[in-house]
Design a protein around this motif. Structure first.
Motif, PDB file in Angstrom:
ATOM      1  N   UNK A  64       0.800  -1.218   0.000  1.00  9.14           N
ATOM      2  CA  UNK A  64       0.000   0.000   0.000  1.00  9.14           C
ATOM      3  C   UNK A  64       0.830   1.263   0.000  1.00  9.14           C
ATOM      4  N   UNK A  65       2.006   1.210  -0.569  1.00 13.70           N
ATOM      5  CA  UNK A  65       2.903   2.374  -0.566  1.00 13.70           C
ATOM      6  C   UNK A  65       2.311   3.537  -1.349  1.00 13.70           C
ATOM      7  N   UNK A  66       1.845   3.253  -2.572  1.00 19.39           N
ATOM      8  CA  UNK A  66       1.320   4.337  -3.409  1.00 19.39           C
ATOM      9  C   UNK A  66       0.057   4.932  -2.801  1.00 19.39           C
ATOM     10  N   UNK A  67      -0.797   4.070  -2.252  1.00 17.53           N
ATOM     11  CA  UNK A  67      -2.005   4.565  -1.587  1.00 17.53           C
ATOM     12  C   UNK A  67      -1.636   5.457  -0.418  1.00 17.53           C
ATOM     13  N   UNK A  68      -0.617   5.082   0.329  1.00 19.35           N
ATOM     14  CA  UNK A  68      -0.170   5.892   1.468  1.00 19.35           C
ATOM     15  C   UNK A  68       0.326   7.256   1.000  1.00 19.35           C
ATOM     16  N   UNK A  69       1.164   7.287  -0.068  1.00 20.70           N
ATOM     17  CA  UNK A  69       1.669   8.568  -0.570  1.00 20.70           C
ATOM     18  C   UNK A  69       0.519   9.444  -1.044  1.00 20.70           C
ATOM     19  N   UNK A  70      -0.406   8.874  -1.800  1.00 20.47           N
ATOM     20  CA  UNK A  70      -1.552   9.648  -2.273  1.00 20.47           C
ATOM     21  C   UNK A  70      -2.362  10.203  -1.100  1.00 20.47           C
ATOM     22  N   UNK A  71      -2.484   9.403  -0.039  1.00 20.80           N
ATOM     23  CA  UNK A  71      -3.271   9.832   1.122  1.00 20.80           C
ATOM     24  C   UNK A  71      -2.556  10.942   1.888  1.00 20.80           C
ATOM     25  N   UNK A  72      -1.239  10.878   1.988  1.00 21.79           N
ATOM     26  CA  UNK A  72      -0.487  11.905   2.708  1.00 21.79           C
ATOM     27  C   UNK A  72      -0.610  13.257   2.014  1.00 21.79           C
ATOM     28  N   UNK A  73      -0.520  13.274   0.675  1.00 19.23           N
ATOM     29  CA  UNK A  73      -0.566  14.552  -0.049  1.00 19.23           C
ATOM     30  C   UNK A  73      -1.980  14.876  -0.515  1.00 19.23           C
ATOM     31  N   UNK A  74      -2.922  13.964  -0.241  1.00 22.98           N
ATOM     32  CA  UNK A  74      -4.335  14.165  -0.581  1.00 22.98           C
ATOM     33  C   UNK A  74      -4.526  14.464  -2.075  1.00 22.98           C
ATOM     34  N   UNK A  75      -3.832  13.658  -2.895  1.00 26.21           N
ATOM     35  CA  UNK A  75      -3.970  13.773  -4.354  1.00 26.21           C
ATOM     36  C   UNK A  75      -3.424  12.482  -4.958  1.00 26.21           C
ATOM     37  N   UNK A  76      -3.942  12.149  -6.146  1.00 28.30           N
ATOM     38  CA  UNK A  76      -3.439  10.948  -6.805  1.00 28.30           C
ATOM     39  C   UNK A  76      -2.180  11.308  -7.581  1.00 28.30           C
ATOM     40  N   UNK A  77      -1.063  11.098  -6.942  1.00 29.13           N
ATOM     41  CA  UNK A  77       0.229  11.400  -7.560  1.00 29.13           C
ATOM     42  C   UNK A  77       0.957  10.131  -7.979  1.00 29.13           C
ATOM     43  N   UNK A  78       0.556   8.995  -7.409  1.00 21.42           N
ATOM     44  CA  UNK A  78       1.223   7.726  -7.719  1.00 21.42           C
ATOM     45  C   UNK A  78       0.151   6.679  -7.979  1.00 21.42           C
ATOM     46  N   UNK A  79       0.354   5.908  -9.023  1.00 26.92           N
ATOM     47  CA  UNK A  79      -0.644   4.918  -9.424  1.00 26.92           C
ATOM     48  C   UNK A  79      -0.759   3.807  -8.382  1.00 26.92           C
ATOM     49  N   UNK A  80      -2.014   3.491  -8.028  1.00 23.35           N
ATOM     50  CA  UNK A  80      -2.269   2.388  -7.108  1.00 23.35           C
ATOM     51  C   UNK A  80      -3.313   1.481  -7.731  1.00 23.35           C
ATOM     52  N   UNK A  81      -3.398   0.260  -7.228  1.00 24.57           N
ATOM     53  CA  UNK A  81      -4.362  -0.690  -7.782  1.00 24.57           C
ATOM     54  C   UNK A  81      -4.022  -2.101  -7.373  1.00 24.57           C
ATOM     55  N   UNK A  82      -4.763  -3.064  -7.924  1.00 25.88           N
ATOM     56  CA  UNK A  82      -4.558  -4.456  -7.547  1.00 25.88           C
ATOM     57  C   UNK A  82      -3.553  -5.152  -8.450  1.00 25.88           C
ATOM     58  N   UNK A  83      -3.297  -4.590  -9.637  1.00 28.22           N
ATOM     59  CA  UNK A  83      -2.321  -5.222 -10.533  1.00 28.22           C
ATOM     60  C   UNK A  83      -0.914  -4.963 -10.027  1.00 28.22           C
ATOM     61  N   UNK A  84      -0.028  -5.962 -10.224  1.00 29.15           N
ATOM     62  CA  UNK A  84       1.343  -5.852  -9.749  1.00 29.15           C
ATOM     63  C   UNK A  84       2.320  -6.020 -10.915  1.00 29.15           C
ATOM     64  N   UNK A  85       3.383  -5.230 -10.975  1.00 25.92           N
ATOM     65  CA  UNK A  85       3.640  -4.105 -10.074  1.00 25.92           C
ATOM     66  C   UNK A  85       2.865  -2.874 -10.508  1.00 25.92           C
ATOM     67  N   UNK A  86       2.493  -2.035  -9.542  1.00 29.61           N
ATOM     68  CA  UNK A  86       1.791  -0.797  -9.883  1.00 29.61           C
ATOM     69  C   UNK A  86       2.788   0.345 -10.084  1.00 29.61           C
ATOM     70  N   UNK A  87       3.735   0.500  -9.167  1.00 30.02           N
ATOM     71  CA  UNK A  87       4.733   1.561  -9.288  1.00 30.02           C
ATOM     72  C   UNK A  87       5.898   1.057 -10.114  1.00 30.02           C
TER      73      UNK A  87
END
Length: 562
Positions: A64-87
């Motif tokens: 959940x790294x990308x989800x965490x980054x997006x949540x900290x900055x309150x914007x979708x800056x990094x792609x998240x999802x169920x497919x791997x790898x996402x970043x």
């Protein structure tokens, strides 16, 4: 310190580990990682101690790294999802006022820059690209970098993740309730502990009822690894909001901690100096690994070079023996010499009646010159065959030895032409022997300058006397057996007497010595040229012991000023 570390970086880069020796892959990995950290973190940070603190968000697949980054900055800056790898392309988020610190290649100089919010990754390579995104949700003085998975199925992503973590002032390490005890994350955490890297742990997706127990167990594990001071931020398992982010209350504590850290110059300096000091201290052991590997490479090159030198030295020694022990007076040469001096009966009488030999010599000198062409050709062919055979043997011996030595087999595979002598060797040997024969004739001319000697030389012909001199040069009989000794002995006596009757015994000995030395000198040059092919192959390896020593000296210089 900057000067010392810069020199160390140059010396590490010079330490090419080209040969495939045992254990070299591990050493190459250490060398590459060392170069990356020097370029990506140590030198940039030494040159800019006041630059924003870089926190790299790393962890296992699906943490959940990308989800965490997006949540900290309150914007979708990094792609998240169920497919791997996402970043696949790392994303660096920073305050607009800090843009100058990241646009150039101050840090991560091996990665190109692309700017703006997430778009398609088509045409971009995660291993060579860094996406820069500005956000006012982050305070000045702090940047977040979302890295690929440390255990990604894509090897390039794993390598990049390790490189980015090595470039961090602070690791924001994300793990989950299900995977916090996995081996791969702890291998990296142990490395961070050994290097003194500042770390904060985000324990994600924890069932609320198990939060206390899991947090306590994780804290215990961190203490065991020397990471007792690493803060732990627990994030309970919860549904994401419609924007795909964590609930505000779950990330509020972590965001407040990062904001406070960014706002406190002294706190930032403590983290920077802790991680920088740890990185500098870690240079010693890693540089030692590279020094040892570089020394092993230099030793292997020396051993390979010695093998080639020894093979051609032995070949030259065998030629020297072959041209002085009578070996060249076998077969065809003996037959042509017999034709040259007369009948077989006369030849057989050489040993029994020296006085009669002298009479025939005198008669021969007063008569017509004997044909020397066939004998000269036989001698030329014999000399050429001896030199060629030893050259072929030296090439075969060198390659056989190289295949037995560390690193040599790959060199032979890369240079298959080394398995045999040079393609033009026969022509070069033929030309060399002709040149030597010309030098022998020059010896005869120089010794036969007075009128009386000139007349005697003319009786046999310059070429004939030259051929006899070559014969004398080869007339020692140590290499012959049985009946050959008697024949060759007679050959030697007769040839010697012919020349002594013309030039005198001292002059003949000196001429034979000069002729033999001249030939050996030519062969030595020829073999040196052949052996140089192996030196050239080793020169392409670009490894010397001096470089290993310079690297060790540079590491000692960094330690002295640390």
């Amino acid at each position: 310190m900057v000067g010392a570390v810069s020199t160390l970086r140059e010396r590490v880069d010079e330490a090419q580990l080209t040969l495939d020796l045992p254990g070299v892959e591990s050493a190459r990995t250490t060398r590459d990682a060392l170069l990356h950290q020097l370029d990506d973190y140590v030198l940039p940070r030494l040159r800019s101690l006041d630059a924003p603190l870089l926190a790299v968000v790393g962890g296992s697949t699906g943490a959940g790294k990308s989800t965490l980054v997006n949540s900290i900055v309150d914007a979708e800056v990094s792609q998240s999802g169920v497919l791997r790898p996402t970043t696949t392309i790392p994303v660096l988020v920073h305050h607009p006022d800090d843009e100058k610190w990241f646009l150039d290649d101050r840090i991560l100089p091996g990665l190109s820059r692309t700017r703006g919010a997430r778009a398609t990754d088509e045409g971009e390579s995660g291993s060579t690209t860094l996406r820069l995104i500005t956000s006012r949700s982050l305070p000045p003085g702090m940047a977040l970098l979302d890295a690929p998975d440390i255990d990604s199925v894509v090897s390039a992503n794993r390598a990049l993740a390790g490189q980015l973590l090595a470039a961090a002032d602070l690791w924001l390490f994300v793990t989950t309730a299900a995977r916090y005890a996995d081996a791969v994350p702890w291998d990296l955490l142990r490395q961070a502990s050994d290097r003194g890297t500042a770390i904060a742990i985000v324990l994600d997706r924890v069932p609320p009822e198990a939060m206390a127990d899991i947090r306590s167990h994780l804290a215990s594990m961190l203490r065991e690894q020397g990471l007792a001071t690493a803060p732990i931020f627990g994030i309970p398992e919860a549904e994401l909001n419609p924007e795909g982010r964590l609930p505000e209350n779950d990330v509020a504590r972590l965001r407040s901690w990062l904001t406070a850290l960014a706002s406190d110059a002294r706190a930032r300096a403590v983290i920077v100096r802790q991680t920088l000091a740890g990185a500098l201290a870690s240079l010693d052991d890693r540089t030692t690994v590279v020094v040892d590997a570089a020394t092993a490479q230099a030793d292997a090159v020396t051993e390979l070079g010695d093998a080639a030198h020894t093979a051609y030295d032995d070949a030259l020694e065998d030629v020297e023996q072959g041209v002085s022990d009578g070996t060249l007076l076998r077969g065809e040469v003996l037959a042509r010499w017999q034709e040259f001096v007369g009948t077989g009966e006369f030849f057989k009488q050489v040993e029994s009646t020296v006085s009669r030999v002298r009479d025939r010599i005198t008669a021969a000198i007063k008569g017509q010159p004997a044909p020397s062409g066939d004998l000269g050709e036989a001698l030329q062919s014999g000399v050429a065959a001896l030199i060629t055979a030893q050259a072929q043997g030296a090439a075969a011996t060198t390659v056989r030895r190289w295949r037995q030595l560390p690193g040599g087999d790959a060199l032979v595979a890369a240079h298959p032409d080394l398995a045999k002598p040079s393609a033009d060797l026969p022509q070069r040997i033929e030309r060399m022997v002709r040149d030597w024969q010309g030098e022998v004739l020059d010896l005869v001319r120089n010794e036969g300058k007075d009128r009386r000697t000139t007349a005697r030389v003319a009786a046999y012909g310059l070429n004939g006397i030259g051929v006899i001199l070559m014969l004398v040069a080869f007339a020692h009989t140590g290499g012959l057996v049985g009946a050959e000794v008697g024949i060759a002995g007679g050959t030697a006596v007769l040839a010697q007497k012919v020349l002594e009757a013309i030039f005198g015994d001292q002059a003949v000995r000196e001429m034979a010595r000069k002729a033999r030395l001249a030939l050996i000198g030519h062969v030595q040059t020829l073999y040196a040229e052949e052996q140089a092919r192996y030196d050239e192959a080793l020169a392409g390896v670009d490894v010397t012991k001096d470089r290993a020593e310079r690297l060790a000296d540079a590491a000692a210089a960094v330690k002295a000023v640390r």
